[in-house]
Each structure stands twice: as C-alpha cells, then as structure tokens.
Design an enzyme around this catalytic site. Structure first.
Site, PDB file in Angstrom:
ATOM      1  N   SER A 113      42.482  40.663  34.565  1.00 29.74           N
ATOM      2  CA  SER A 113      42.927  39.440  34.329  1.00 29.74           C
ATOM      3  C   SER A 113      43.196  39.090  32.919  1.00 29.74           C
ATOM      4  O   SER A 113      44.269  39.712  32.559  1.00 29.74           O
ATOM      5  CB  SER A 113      41.943  38.248  34.882  1.00 29.74           C
ATOM      6  N   ASP A 150      45.887  36.214  45.827  1.00 28.65           N
ATOM      7  CA  ASP A 150      45.685  35.896  44.478  1.00 28.65           C
ATOM      8  C   ASP A 150      46.839  34.525  44.204  1.00 28.65           C
ATOM      9  O   ASP A 150      47.926  34.953  44.257  1.00 28.65           O
ATOM     10  CB  ASP A 150      45.897  36.818  43.433  1.00 28.65           C
ATOM     11  N   HIS A 191      41.891  36.593  43.284  1.00 24.10           N
ATOM     12  CA  HIS A 191      41.859  37.141  41.960  1.00 24.10           C
ATOM     13  C   HIS A 191      40.496  37.870  41.733  1.00 24.10           C
ATOM     14  O   HIS A 191      40.520  39.119  40.980  1.00 24.10           O
ATOM     15  CB  HIS A 191      41.768  35.981  40.972  1.00 24.10           C
TER      16      HIS A 191
END
Length: 524
Positions: free
Chosen positions: A312, A473, A499
């Site tokens: 991320s 996601d 995610h």
C-alpha cells in the site's frame, strides 16, 4: 438540483464533524479520568463488560459459547505484542537497527536473523556473533562551530570484556535527542541537516554487532502501509507472516518503519508534542526515509543491490522515491508493489467523499496537525478483542466497502491488534489529494486549487516492478496504473481479494506468497 446536492454534502460534513468531536471529547474525558483519578478499575470493568456482551451476541448469532470471548487473543490480554514477541517460537530472532535520515528522524529497522542450534541471540547458521566490524559515524565535537560527523572505521561492536554494548547516544547528538520529550524545553522548529553517511549502527538485541550476511541470502527491504508498522508483516503466525515466509525462503529480510510510528518515533531535536515533528507527508517519506533505509541495509550487508517489497503506502512512497532519485533506484534489483495505490479511486462513503473534497485547512481543524486518530490505541485497550474486530470491520465497510471476508474471524482477533500505528495528519491530507486528483502528486498547500499539481512521473521508473492487487480492491485504480508503468514485469490479480487481503488473507500463503518468492529468486 445542484443546490440540493451542495446542501446534502454539507449535511454529511456536519454529521462527520459532530461525530468526530463527540469521539474526541469522550476519548479526552476517559484519558483524563484514567490519568488523574483512581478509576482504572472502572475501565477494567467496562472492558470485561464489553467482553461479556460480545460473547453473548456471538452466542445468540450461533457463534462461540458465552464466556469464551477473548480466548482467541494470541497473548490472552489487551496488551499488543511487540515485533520481537511475534517471532518467538520461530527459527528466527529479531535484530533492531537504527538509521538516521538527513532531516534528523531515527528510523527503526527490524531484521530477521536465523537462529543457530540452541541460539537465542543474534546470529546466522554457522556464524559467530560475538563481535563484528562495521562502519560507525559519531558526532565530532571539535572546536569548530556547528555539527560534523567523523567515521570510525573497523571499530569492533561486539561484546568485549568491560566494553558493553554501544548505545545510540554514540551516533547522534545526545544533548537534544534524549532530552526532548513531552513537556520538555522547546526544540528548534527545523531539524539540522545531517550528512547522508551519518547512519548509526545496530542497537541490537544483545549487542551492536551487525550479523554477517549468510552466503546466498540476498537482502530484502519491506515497508508497511499507511498507519501501520513492521508488525503488519510479522503477525499472523509462521505460515501466514509474509516476512517469515520470505526469510524461510532464504532472504535476508529487513522490515522498515516510517517516521512517526510506534517504533520510529525519535528525532534528534524535535519531540512528538511539537507541530514541526509531524510536518511530513509522503514526499518526506520518499525523499528521506526510503533512501535512509535502503542505504543502511546495503551498508550493513555489504551488498550493492536489494529487493524492495512495499505494501500500500509502502509502494506509493517507493514509486515517488524511485522516480525522483534515479541514483538510489539503481540500488534496487526488484520492486514488488502489493496493493499499490499510485492511482487511487474515490471512497465509497459520501461522508468521507465530502471530507476528501474539503479544504485542507478544514481537515487540520478537525483532526489537528499531529498524529491521525491517535486515540485508536486507547480504544484498542479498552475494547475486548472481538468488539474491536467488529468495530474495524464496520469502519472499513463504511469507508471502503470492504467485507474482509477473506480473513477468518479467529485470525482477525490477532491481526487487528497490529492494524494501527501512528502517522501524521498531513500524510492523510496528501492521500485525500491523491484520491481527488486520481494520481500521485506532491503535497499541495494550495487551498484554492488554482495551481497545477506537480505529479510524480511514473514513466521515469526504471526499476523492474511487479504489481499484485485484488480484484475487489476499492482503493486502487489499476486500469490507470497500467498506462504509466513501462517497467512492469508482472501484473498479478487475485479476483476475490480486497486491499488488506494481499498480505493477510487466509489463502495469501498459497496464492500470493509463492509467486513473490519465485520473482525474488529470479531477480535477486
């Protein structure tokens, strides 16, 4: 019609402000009562009641029997396990290293080192760890004005008779570093510029020795997501921890911690109580933190290149760093971008969408200019583990429309204890800007949005990159990302993943981790 939409947006924003204000007031009251009045038993009672209530609800819904709440907690209480505890019982121990950025932040890196037979301290199979030689930089307190740094070459950092282990105070200015804490004297608003070579050596588990690299173990740096820390790669158990899986696959695994989080909270002249301490965003993470961590790992291991794994925001700051510092990018053999968000979608909640579109000054007014949602750790201690899991699931569903169904309820109890760490409000503001612009750009203070944002040019990326993402996601925009990544060697999609699933899903150990290992072996 437009006028009605504006009123609805303002209503959503007003509702959010009222909710956050109430939450902050309640949090402040609890902290004050807990700190200044003899009522800790009251909070303990609340905790036990929340456990019992959650247990009763679980039973009514066909879950666990009453009285079983909290038993699935990996440590049996509300205390969050530290990184060192997460590797207990595994074939590895955790070394703690510290790297100093050019703007004065002390970053903590964790290193997984294989145990020797019967070994509890730092070491690698077949290698002694009683001493080692490494480069050390200490402050030169000569007669000249200002600070300078001198190199002490070939200095033994091992455990010698009467020598003891060296402390971090040898490597950075101690007069300001350890004295600045909450309530201490004011520190300069701007940190001193430090030479890039001024990187301290390990403050290890038992010594300052940097364990020699085992032949055939290529170095690998892992960097966490927004409002997380290195624990996110270590939690979940030996089978489900990505860091442990990669270490068992033969890699020299280093876990970075961005400035401001639970581990990297020190600065040479600033304290977390000051606004200047929290005046950083993704730009500073890319400009200072990534190079400091990369250079430290390469210096400690004596290698010329390393592999980089970012999850991320750990990927986003790497994209920013590798496209602006091409010399540093040459030191990276492979970049694995997990749930990479340099192109972001909007939020599913209309309340948060209104906040994303609002003026940054308003966001600072609501959340302040220090740490974002810092009371989360307090609520984590007050709530039972199951109630905290329920709260996180409802919050992520509200914000991002995530179901979190790929992670079992039993594993969530342990994993969610490591879902949060400190990060600056300014970093979150930059994420709101990223979502609004749909591209990775430098932080902008332009409240009127009349200036063209300066974008990170991802087409300049020359590091081989592999992108792993989930088909469900709702945060990242893969279609837009594909057009700007000429160096991408692999696009890997897990259709049912959201995610967090890229590192925490029950099936990630079978669907994702083996693919990462293959690529790392191929490019290392």
């Amino acid at each position: 019609m437009v006028y009605t939409d504006v009123l609805v947006d303002w209503a959503h924003l007003l509702y959010l402000v009222c909710f956050l204000t109430a939450a902050k007031a309640v949090g402040f009251f609890i902290v004050t009562v807990y700190a200044y009045f003899p009522f800790p038993a009251l909070l303990d009672r609340f905790y036990l009641a929340s456990q019992g209530l959650q247990s009763w609800f679980s039973y009514q819904l066909g879950g666990a029997a009453p009285g079983s709440a909290g038993k699935a907690s990996p440590n049996g209480n509300r205390e969050r396990l530290l990184a060192e505890s997460l590797v207990e019982g595994t074939p590895f121990i955790l070394e703690t290293h510290t790297a100093l950025t050019r703007d004065g932040f002390v970053l903590v890196l964790h290193r997984l080192v294989p145990k020797t037979s019967g070994q509890d301290g730092p070491g690698a199979p077949g290698q002694a760890t009683s001493s080692s030689t490494s480069e050390t930089y200490v402050e030169d307190r000569g007669p000249q004005r200002g600070r300078s740094w001198r190199k002490v070459s070939g200095e033994s950092n091992g455990r010698k008779s009467g020598g003891g282990s060296q402390s971090l105070q040898q490597h950075i200015p101690t007069s300001s570093f350890f004295s600045k804490g909450p309530g201490s004297a004011a520190a300069p608003a701007v940190a001193p510029a430090l030479p890039s070579a001024a990187v301290p050596t390990v403050t290890g588990t038992e010594s300052n020795a940097v364990t020699p690299l085992t032949p055939g173990r290529p170095p690998l740096l892992m960097v966490h997501a927004l409002m997380q820390d290195s624990e996110s790669f270590l939690c979940g158990g030996e089978e489900h921890s990505l860091a442990l899986v990669l270490a068992k696959a033969g890699f020299d695994v280093w876990l970075g911690n961005n400035r401001g989080n639970r581990y990297s909270h020190k600065h040479v002249s600033l304290s977390p109580s000051q606004d200047a301490y929290w005046n950083f965003s993704i730009d500073e993470l890319a400009r200072f933190d990534v190079p400091a961590m990369v250079d430290y790992v390469l210096r400690a291991t004596g290698q010329e290149k390393l592999a980089y794994v970012g999850f991320s925001q750990g990927s986003a700051q790497a994209f920013a760093a590798f496209t602006t510092d091409l010399a540093m990018a040459k030191k990276v053999s492979l970049f694995l971008a997990l749930a990479a968000p340099p192109r972001a979608k909007g939020l599913s909640s209309s309340y948060l969408s209104a906040l994303v579109e609002s003026n940054p000054r308003f966001i600072y007014l609501v959340f302040g200019r220090h740490s974002m949602l810092s009371s989360t750790l307090m609520w984590m201690k007050i709530m039972s583990p199951q109630l905290f899991v329920w709260t996180v699931d409802r919050a992520t569903d509200f914000l991002f429309n995530w179901s979190n169904s790929q992670v079992s309820a039993a594993r969530k109890v342990g994993l969610y204890q490591h879902i949060f760490s400190y990060a600056s409000v300014k970093t979150v503001v930059q994420w709101f800007q990223l979502i609004r612009l749909r591209r990775l750009a430098f932080y902008s203070d332009d409240s009127n949005r009349n200036r063209v944002p300066v974008e990170y040019d991802l087409k300049r990326l020359r590091v081989p990159v592999a992108v792993f993402y989930g088909g469900k996601d709702t945060v990242i925009d893969i279609s837009a990302l594909r057009d700007v990544l000429p160096a991408c060697i692999r696009w890997h999609m897990e259709p049912e993943y959201e995610h967090l699933d890229m590192i925490w899903a029950d099936t990630a150990k079978d669907n994702v981790f083996p693919e990462l290992v293959k690529l790392l072996h191929e490019y290392s």
